[in-house]
Write a protein that holds these residues in place. Structure first.
Motif, mmCIF file in Angstrom:
data_model
loop_
_atom_site.group_PDB
_atom_site.id
_atom_site.type_symbol
_atom_site.label_atom_id
_atom_site.label_comp_id
_atom_site.label_asym_id
_atom_site.label_seq_id
_atom_site.Cartn_x
_atom_site.Cartn_y
_atom_site.Cartn_z
ATOM 1 N N UNK A 1 0.641 -1.051 -0.221
ATOM 2 C CA UNK A 1 -0.160 -0.029 -0.475
ATOM 3 C C UNK A 1 0.750 1.428 -0.207
ATOM 4 N N UNK A 2 1.843 1.301 1.228
ATOM 5 C CA UNK A 2 2.875 2.177 0.810
ATOM 6 C C UNK A 2 2.937 2.668 -0.131
ATOM 7 N N UNK A 3 3.706 1.973 -1.403
ATOM 8 C CA UNK A 3 4.653 1.787 -2.665
ATOM 9 C C UNK A 3 3.930 2.617 -3.221
ATOM 10 N N UNK A 4 2.243 2.265 -3.582
ATOM 11 C CA UNK A 4 1.257 2.899 -4.119
ATOM 12 C C UNK A 4 0.838 4.276 -4.145
ATOM 13 N N UNK A 5 0.719 4.533 -2.913
ATOM 14 C CA UNK A 5 0.672 5.890 -2.310
ATOM 15 C C UNK A 5 2.205 6.363 -2.390
#
Length: 108
Positions: free
Chosen positions: A42-46
């Motif tokens: 999720x952090x990577x996508x954000x």
């Protein structure tokens, strides 16, 4: 048409899915590792969508929504494996925030 679920329905649907496999739920340690992996994704996508790090041309397109859904699935699995009612724990957390932090932020 979008479907809306209560936390109870989410937990039941996850349980129905996992209960069809002999392996069942993972151990709590494996669950926290899975949740950490999903939060990292999720952090990577954000970071790709809102930050300064563009995707590599070889990376598959994912969405923030997809990753939040994966986190929710693992969190519901984790709660189920420990017989925790997400609705009850959410109520406890909201009550804490609504009392402890009620004057912490500037009201609109």
């Amino acid at each position: 048409m979008e479907q809306s679920y209560t936390t109870k329905e989410i937990q039941e649907r996850v349980d129905d899915y996992i209960s069809q496999f002999k392996e069942g739920y993972f151990s709590p340690l494996a669950m926290i590792a899975r949740l950490t992996e999903e939060v990292g994704e999720l952090a990577r996508e954000v970071n790709h969508h809102y930050g300064e790090k563009p995707k590599k041309s070889t990376e598959r397109e994912k969405t923030v929504e997809e990753e939040i859904g994966d986190c929710l699935f693992v969190l519901a699995s984790f709660a189920n494996s420990l017989n925790i009612d997400l609705s009850a724990t959410f109520e406890q957390s909201m009550s804490k925030f609504e009392t402890r932090d009620k004057d912490r932020w500037t009201k609109k």
